[in-house]
Design an enzyme around this catalytic site. Sequence first.
Site, PDB file in Angstrom:
ATOM      1  CG  ASN A  74     -16.669  62.711  -1.924  1.00  9.95           C
ATOM      2  OD1 ASN A  74     -16.774  63.558  -2.433  1.00  9.95           O
ATOM      3  ND2 ASN A  74     -16.586  62.541  -0.483  1.00  9.95           N
ATOM      4  CD1 TRP A  75     -13.870  62.296  -7.807  1.00 17.98           C
ATOM      5  CD2 TRP A  75     -13.820  63.749  -9.400  1.00 17.98           C
ATOM      6  NE1 TRP A  75     -13.635  61.675  -9.083  1.00 17.98           N
ATOM      7  CE2 TRP A  75     -13.570  62.546 -10.115  1.00 17.98           C
ATOM      8  CE3 TRP A  75     -13.826  64.989 -10.016  1.00 17.98           C
ATOM      9  CZ2 TRP A  75     -13.636  62.599 -11.402  1.00 17.98           C
ATOM     10  CZ3 TRP A  75     -13.660  65.003 -11.624  1.00 17.98           C
ATOM     11  CH2 TRP A  75     -13.445  63.724 -12.337  1.00 17.98           C
ATOM     12  CE  LYS A  76     -13.315  63.211   0.755  1.00 18.21           C
ATOM     13  NZ  LYS A  76     -12.631  62.705   2.087  1.00 18.21           N
ATOM     14  CG  HIS A 131     -18.736  63.332   3.400  1.00 14.16           C
ATOM     15  ND1 HIS A 131     -17.576  63.884   4.359  1.00 14.16           N
ATOM     16  CD2 HIS A 131     -17.991  62.157   2.851  1.00 14.16           C
ATOM     17  CE1 HIS A 131     -16.572  63.047   3.805  1.00 14.16           C
ATOM     18  NE2 HIS A 131     -16.780  62.039   3.144  1.00 14.16           N
ATOM     19  CD  GLU A 143     -14.384  65.474   3.944  1.00 12.39           C
ATOM     20  OE1 GLU A 143     -14.555  65.836   2.940  1.00 12.39           O
ATOM     21  OE2 GLU A 143     -13.492  64.381   4.099  1.00 12.39           O
ATOM     22  CD  GLU A 155     -17.384  58.040   3.802  1.00 13.81           C
ATOM     23  OE1 GLU A 155     -16.580  57.858   2.705  1.00 13.81           O
ATOM     24  OE2 GLU A 155     -17.901  59.283   3.888  1.00 13.81           O
ATOM     25  N   GLY A 196      -9.309  59.482   4.735  1.00 14.37           N
ATOM     26  CA  GLY A 196      -8.324  60.170   4.491  1.00 14.37           C
ATOM     27  C   GLY A 196      -6.984  60.261   5.225  1.00 14.37           C
ATOM     28  CB  SER A 246      -8.252  54.750   4.141  1.00 17.69           C
ATOM     29  OG  SER A 246      -8.022  55.905   4.832  1.00 17.69           O
ATOM     30  N   GLY A 300     -12.746  58.510  -1.519  1.00 17.78           N
ATOM     31  CA  GLY A 300     -12.260  59.831  -1.680  1.00 17.78           C
ATOM     32  C   GLY A 300     -10.982  59.733  -2.513  1.00 17.78           C
ATOM     33  N   GLY A 301      -9.821  59.775  -1.733  1.00 16.69           N
ATOM     34  CA  GLY A 301      -8.658  60.006  -2.488  1.00 16.69           C
ATOM     35  C   GLY A 301      -8.260  59.232  -3.566  1.00 16.69           C
TER      36      GLY A 301
HETATM   37  P1  PGA Z   1     -10.894  58.563   1.607  1.00 15.54           P
HETATM   38  O1  PGA Z   1     -12.369  59.382   1.742  1.00 15.54           O
HETATM   39  O2  PGA Z   1     -11.161  57.410   0.607  1.00 15.54           O
HETATM   40  O3  PGA Z   1      -9.931  59.549   1.128  1.00 15.54           O
HETATM   41  O4  PGA Z   1     -10.477  58.043   2.900  1.00 15.54           O
HETATM   42  C1  PGA Z   1     -13.719  58.726   1.788  1.00 15.54           C
HETATM   43  C2  PGA Z   1     -14.738  59.770   1.967  1.00 15.54           C
HETATM   44  O5  PGA Z   1     -14.348  60.921   2.566  1.00 15.54           O
HETATM   45  O6  PGA Z   1     -15.634  59.758   1.354  1.00 15.54           O
END
Ligand code: PGA
Length: 273
Positions: A25-27, A110, A112, A182, A188, A228, A249-250
């Site tokens: 997930n590149w956001k 998600h 967010e 999640e 993050g 993470s 994500g990251g």
């Molecule tokens: P993260 O994000 O791996 O940076 O913790 C995961 C996500 O939000 O899908």
Amino acid sequence: MVQINRGNSFEPPPPVRRIPIIAGNWKMNKTVEEALSLIDEMMDDLDAYEEVETVICPPFMALSPVMDLIEDTNLKLGAQNMFYKESGAYTGEISPLMLREVCDYVILGHSERRQYFHETDEDVNLKVRAALKNDLVPIIAVGENLEQREAGRTAELIANQVEIALREVNSFDAATVVIAYEPIWAIGTGKAASGQIANEVCQGIRQTVARLYNQEVASQVRIQYGGSVTGDNIAEFMSQPDIDGALVGGASLKAADFVKIVAQTQEAVGKKG
Ligand code: PGA
């Protein structure tokens, strides 16, 4: 499932083998140019891990050009969000009809989206149904925040999110969805859940699916952990019986890290019972 009759005893059916799924997930990161160069950097390496389903979820702008670039690989494409109407006066929104031309997957709900864009469980349900209707596989994200975890409400909250997300989804479709657990406190933050904690919740999700449908559907649904995830901790998650992959994500924004996650996931295949 066909059962083999040996004398009077029946052989139990073999456990369902769920194909591991890693989604990046590149956001809201990467311009089209940057997206293409990141894909270019890791595409061949990722493509070599054939036993893992690897899904790239770049921003909307990059979907189409990335689709062209990965055309001859095993890589799959996913969007990060979608509106539930197919067309109409919804300024700024993207419809399932538009997405189905370019991708196979769509991340829905998600945290967010829930936090910054006020998406409710009911919105997520409408989106899940619209995605399935249009042959998109939803990756349904659920998770609790720290306060909820500390109050001991995790199991109840996650069960509720899953139940509402799957409302009016038939069992055939339900078996195809991906659910991503999640925990918000792990996203993050560099503070991933332990494999054991993550598995407890993922097992609870599978039990919820079994309660809503049946054991067969529950055994087919793929459940990811997210929060993470790195190349160093993915093996711990993949060794858990109810975790079938990760939403990353990251670490999905760095070629070497993402390739390591997929490589470790492939290595974990076969180690599971
Ligand atoms: P993260 O994000 O791996 O940076 O913790 C995961 C996500 O939000 O899908």
